[in-house]
Design a protein around this motif. Structure first.
Motif, PDB file in Angstrom:
ATOM      1  N   ASN A 172      85.924  22.329  36.091  1.00 41.30           N
ATOM      2  CA  ASN A 172      85.556  21.998  34.713  1.00 41.30           C
ATOM      3  C   ASN A 172      85.815  20.530  34.397  1.00 41.30           C
TER       4      ASN A 172
ATOM      5  N   LEU B  62      73.920  19.489  26.356  1.00 41.04           N
ATOM      6  CA  LEU B  62      75.054  18.831  27.006  1.00 41.04           C
ATOM      7  C   LEU B  62      76.290  18.872  26.117  1.00 41.04           C
ATOM      8  N   TRP B  63      76.095  18.662  24.838  1.00 40.13           N
ATOM      9  CA  TRP B  63      77.211  18.669  23.890  1.00 40.13           C
ATOM     10  C   TRP B  63      77.827  20.067  23.796  1.00 40.13           C
TER      11      TRP B  63
ATOM     12  N   ILE C 190      79.053  15.270  32.556  1.00 42.25           N
ATOM     13  CA  ILE C 190      78.395  15.201  31.241  1.00 42.25           C
ATOM     14  C   ILE C 190      78.564  13.814  30.636  1.00 42.25           C
ATOM     15  N   LEU C 191      79.782  13.295  30.690  1.00 39.39           N
ATOM     16  CA  LEU C 191      80.052  11.964  30.140  1.00 39.39           C
ATOM     17  C   LEU C 191      79.258  10.895  30.881  1.00 39.39           C
TER      18      LEU C 191
ATOM     19  N   LYS D  20      82.972  18.704  35.839  1.00 41.47           N
ATOM     20  CA  LYS D  20      81.749  18.929  35.065  1.00 41.47           C
ATOM     21  C   LYS D  20      81.762  18.120  33.774  1.00 41.47           C
ATOM     22  N   LYS D  21      82.911  18.048  33.114  1.00 41.89           N
ATOM     23  CA  LYS D  21      83.010  17.244  31.893  1.00 41.89           C
ATOM     24  C   LYS D  21      82.774  15.765  32.205  1.00 41.89           C
ATOM     25  N   GLU D  22      83.271  15.320  33.345  1.00 42.46           N
ATOM     26  CA  GLU D  22      83.038  13.930  33.759  1.00 42.46           C
ATOM     27  C   GLU D  22      81.553  13.699  34.017  1.00 42.46           C
TER      28      GLU D  22
ATOM     29  N   ASP E 287      79.798  20.927  26.869  1.00 45.05           N
ATOM     30  CA  ASP E 287      81.101  20.267  26.873  1.00 45.05           C
ATOM     31  C   ASP E 287      82.097  21.028  26.000  1.00 45.05           C
TER      32      ASP E 287
ATOM     33  N   ASP F  24      85.645  23.264  27.025  1.00 45.74           N
ATOM     34  CA  ASP F  24      86.957  23.133  26.387  1.00 45.74           C
ATOM     35  C   ASP F  24      87.510  24.496  25.985  1.00 45.74           C
TER      36      ASP F  24
END
Length: 230
Positions: free
Chosen positions: A67, A199-200, A74-75, A70-72, A203, A207
């Motif tokens: 995760n 994408l938002w 998306i950013l 994956k968050k990286e 994310d 979380d």
């Protein structure tokens, strides 16, 4: 004659008392043996459950690490879109799509607990608090809730983006064929509000799943400690 009868009667009572005492002793020994057998069974089940819980901790850590990656991703895509000036939106997204298009779910390894329930031996767990903790943990719906939401949002992302990154350059790179389809420069993904929304949401869902995994990890650690104490 009366003296003999009295002695015989006393002897008979003594015999009965000895038989009763013998039966009581045998019952006590049998009870002790059963308790010993039950204690061994309890230990066997709890040992198996404990090992399952240890593998669960590894699985949770693996999901948390994924995760984070994956968050990286998306950013990185959002930053790439923000700085994009050469019409390479499809390339930016395509570089991270293999990470964004998959997800990690955590489902407990319930083999030991299932064996316990299947054999109808939940009563072997002598500690009431431990028994309640086990029942609560293994009855939780890990397949639904936020983890199901993760599956759905990832599926929606893949379904929406796949046609948009299937550009001329992509097919030339992957299949070495030239097709009369839009090129990277024709795809303005950085202005696609639905894609940005996906994408938002993805994310945010990550979380929420991370919170679930972290709390579950604490529950597992508490269970392991309770099992060790037992």
């Amino acid at each position: 004659m009366e003296n003999k009868t009295s002695k015989y009667f006393k002897y008979a009572i003594g015999e009965i008392i000895l038989v009763v005492i013998g039966i009581l002793i045998a019952l006590q020994i049998n009870n002790l043996n059963n308790k010993t057998i039950d204690a061994k069974k309890e230990k066997t089940y709890l040992t198996e459950i404990k090992e399952n819980l240890k593998t669960d901790l590894i699985a949770i850590d693996s999901a948390l690490i994924f995760n984070k990656t994956k968050k990286e991703a998306i950013l990185n895509v959002l930053q790439g879109f923000s700085n994009s000036t050469s019409g390479n939106d499809a390339t930016i997204l395509n570089n991270k799509v293999m990470t964004l298009g998959v997800y990690r779910h955590f489902f407990p390894n319930d083999l030991g607990f299932t064996n316990l329930i299947s054999a109808e031996n939940i009563g072997l767990i002598r500690d009431d608090d431990l028994r309640k903790l086990l029942l609560k943990f293994y009855s939780f719906d890990f397949k639904g809730g936020i983890q199901e939401r993760m599956r759905l949002v990832t599926r929606d992302f893949v379904d929406y983006t796949a046609p948009r990154i299937s550009t001329k350059e992509n097919f030339e790179t992957v299949y070495n064929v030239s097709l009369d389809i839009p090129s990277d420069r024709d795809v303005a993904l950085s202005k696609d509000q639905q894609l940005l929304s996906l994408l938002w949401i993805m994310d945010l869902v990550i979380d929420f799943q991370n919170n679930l995994l972290i709390e579950t990890k604490k529950d597992i650690q508490n269970l392991i400690s309770a099992i060790e104490n037992q």
